[in-house]
Design an enzyme around this catalytic site. Sequence first.
Site, short mmCIF file in Angstrom:
data_model
loop_
_atom_site.label_atom_id
_atom_site.label_comp_id
_atom_site.label_asym_id
_atom_site.label_seq_id
_atom_site.Cartn_x
_atom_site.Cartn_y
_atom_site.Cartn_z
N GLU A 45 5.29 -53.05 -11.87
CA GLU A 45 4.96 -53.91 -13.01
C GLU A 45 5.56 -53.31 -14.27
O GLU A 45 5.62 -52.08 -14.42
CB GLU A 45 3.44 -54.03 -13.17
CG GLU A 45 3.07 -54.84 -14.43
CD GLU A 45 1.60 -55.18 -14.57
OE1 GLU A 45 0.76 -54.46 -14.00
OE2 GLU A 45 1.30 -56.17 -15.25
N CYS A 238 -0.92 -57.92 -14.40
CA CYS A 238 -1.39 -58.83 -15.45
C CYS A 238 -0.26 -59.53 -16.18
O CYS A 238 -0.49 -60.59 -16.77
CB CYS A 238 -2.26 -58.06 -16.44
SG CYS A 238 -3.80 -57.50 -15.72
N ASN A 373 -2.30 -63.17 -9.39
CA ASN A 373 -2.33 -61.71 -9.32
C ASN A 373 -3.73 -61.21 -8.97
O ASN A 373 -4.05 -60.98 -7.83
CB ASN A 373 -1.85 -61.11 -10.65
CG ASN A 373 -2.25 -59.66 -10.81
OD1 ASN A 373 -2.11 -58.89 -9.86
ND2 ASN A 373 -2.77 -59.28 -11.95
N GLU A 374 -4.53 -61.06 -10.00
CA GLU A 374 -5.86 -60.45 -9.79
C GLU A 374 -6.89 -61.49 -10.24
O GLU A 374 -7.57 -61.32 -11.23
CB GLU A 374 -5.94 -59.18 -10.63
CG GLU A 374 -7.07 -58.27 -10.28
CD GLU A 374 -7.11 -57.06 -11.19
OE1 GLU A 374 -7.29 -57.24 -12.42
OE2 GLU A 374 -6.93 -55.94 -10.71
O1 AHR Z 1 -1.88 -51.82 -12.54
C1 AHR Z 1 -2.40 -52.13 -13.79
C2 AHR Z 1 -3.19 -53.45 -13.79
O2 AHR Z 1 -4.33 -53.32 -13.01
C3 AHR Z 1 -2.48 -54.62 -13.21
O3 AHR Z 1 -1.65 -55.23 -14.11
C4 AHR Z 1 -3.61 -55.54 -12.83
O4 AHR Z 1 -3.31 -56.32 -11.71
C5 AHR Z 1 -4.76 -54.61 -12.61
O5 AHR Z 1 -5.84 -54.98 -13.38
#
Ligand code: AHR
Length: 657
Positions: A45, A238, A373-374
């Site tokens: 990322e 993110c 993603n999350e």
């Molecule tokens: O790895 C850092 C962050 O952790 C990522 O962007 C997110 O997916 C998670 O909250």
Amino acid sequence: MNLKSLLPIALFACLTCYGQSHVMDIQTNKIGVPVPKTMYGLFFEDINYAADGGLYGELVKNRSFEFPQHFMGWKTFGNVELKDDGPFKRCPHYAELSYPGHNERRTGIQNEGYFGIGVLKGEDYRFSVWAKAPQGSAKIRIQLIDESSMEDRQEFTSEDLNITSSEWKKYEIVIKSPRTDNKSNLRIYLVGNSTVDLEHVSLFPVNTFKNRPNGMRRDLGQALADEHPGVLRFPGGCIVEGTELATRYQWKNTIGPVENRPINENRWEFTFDNRFFPDYFQSFGLGFFEYFQLAEDIGAEPLPVLNVGMVCQYQNWEKESAHVPVNDLNPYIQDCLDLIQFANGDTTTVWGKKRAEMGHPAPFNLKMIAVGNEQWGDFYFKRLEPFVKAIKKAYPKIQIVGSSGPDPDGKNFEAGWNAMRKLKADLVDEHFYRNETWFLSHGLRYESYDRKGPKVFAGEYACHETGKKWNHFEASLYEAAFMTDLERNADMVYLSSYAPLFAHIEGWQWRPDLIWFDNVRMFKSCSYYVQQMYAMNKGTNVLPMKMDGKFIAGQDGQDGLFASSVYDKDTRTVIVKVINTYNAPQSVSLNLLGMKSGKDAATITLTSKDMDAENTLDNPEKIIPVNGSATTINGAKCSVINDELPAKTFRLYKIKR
Ligand code: AHR
């Protein structure tokens, strides 16, 4: 060595405990489930200046003058004007340098790079610029300078470049750096009186990883390859989500000529108010084509993550209106379908053709895609559904990765798994940034998972004691202990990746991280070596292994020992991983049941006497895996390895049949 005299000892060890030893039984003939090739991977990322200012080779910040403050990263002097009718539609700004009104004055621009511009002695750097001279010709001087220099001259390289046309044209020169400098600046100034227009000012190492144009910093790219990853998940994290929809990651903006890729804010610019970086933007020089190519170059399966029509849930807490209405998701779904075509479509397809035009007519062979993603909760589940339907209809073989949210347990996590089962996602992405106690007590996490539903992607994890220590040896040891469970459950866990991957030593927002760097150096954390030891020794199949009839996972009576074993069919090697998390050395006997003539074991050991010790830029190899050997005693019943495992040690044994 008199083998006969050792026979009774070996036999005894096969039957019962070897003295005070912990006796571990490995059934070398019971070849178990295959270990997926993708098992140990990487998650990339653009956080901590991982892409711009890190892996991506570009050394100039704000090269197209498109940051909202158009000269951010630049010092301007003399007569410099910002213009916005440049040759690149989506990046229209450029700098005009004109005569400053007196021959003794100068007009120019100076770029500070990312925490400086790093150059290496004897290395070539390609300076390139799109330029025009409205009067037909002009001259600029290009210098690498050390502003803090006490020497006679600030510049340590200087080259002149003639601009020969009143039309926009790309100019290039190669500059050799006479020295290594972590914090140089690039200075460009007008020579003579004629005006010059400059756009997309770039300085790039000629020697990139795999010599790709628009490529990656060589040492960092190599570090990725050396990890032998099975999968590369990208581009986040993110940044996929965006603070609001306009700033989400849109892959279509990241392909085609780099000069015309519009920048985007990087949400890590301001996420943490104790460390914010107003100059952090995404240039998209490292875009989706480059990600796919990187995955190929490091031998990993690509795993792109696409936006599911949602913004960051942390920043838009419980706010339905922040997300795309379910009925308006079509463009987002189309982005997924088009991406699959971009990766796999033949060159007659719209997006396959674009890939070919970028230099890769062969498909990238994409097999998986993550949607969201999350994400968590109904917000997510109801949006994911139409994506799954559309992707499965158009591309039934593509595997879909869904999310179980930010926590490794609890209400949202359970709801996430249930929803993924219902939606028939192929894999579920789990995230766990947890402390040492958590990692030590989760050595049996995956044994109880329902084998019928989706498989696991342990997509983001790292062990750390919040607010205390980062990337210290002890954390990596407990990650190694935990990973025995991934390995044991290779039928359930298909993919995994530590997170985050990279961090600039001056520009981090989040730690711990796998690899740290400044502008000229890098080091691999202890966690990197743990990942590498697993990835390079994943074998082809799991072997059953137990101690006193129990899995070796720091259970009661196991004195903090963790272990797993695999067989590598290709090299006919049994590979046993043992982690002693205890404070004292421990004797272990590895009974290689079903093996009677094993060769001596090659061992690899990662250990440290100081639990807080870590690798650093100045001491990058303080803690690294060390090769050794252990004697294999071949008995009438089985081969045995007796070893004393130092306190707090990860040791791997490789025994060839
Ligand atoms: O790895 C850092 C962050 O952790 C990522 O962007 C997110 O997916 C998670 O909250």
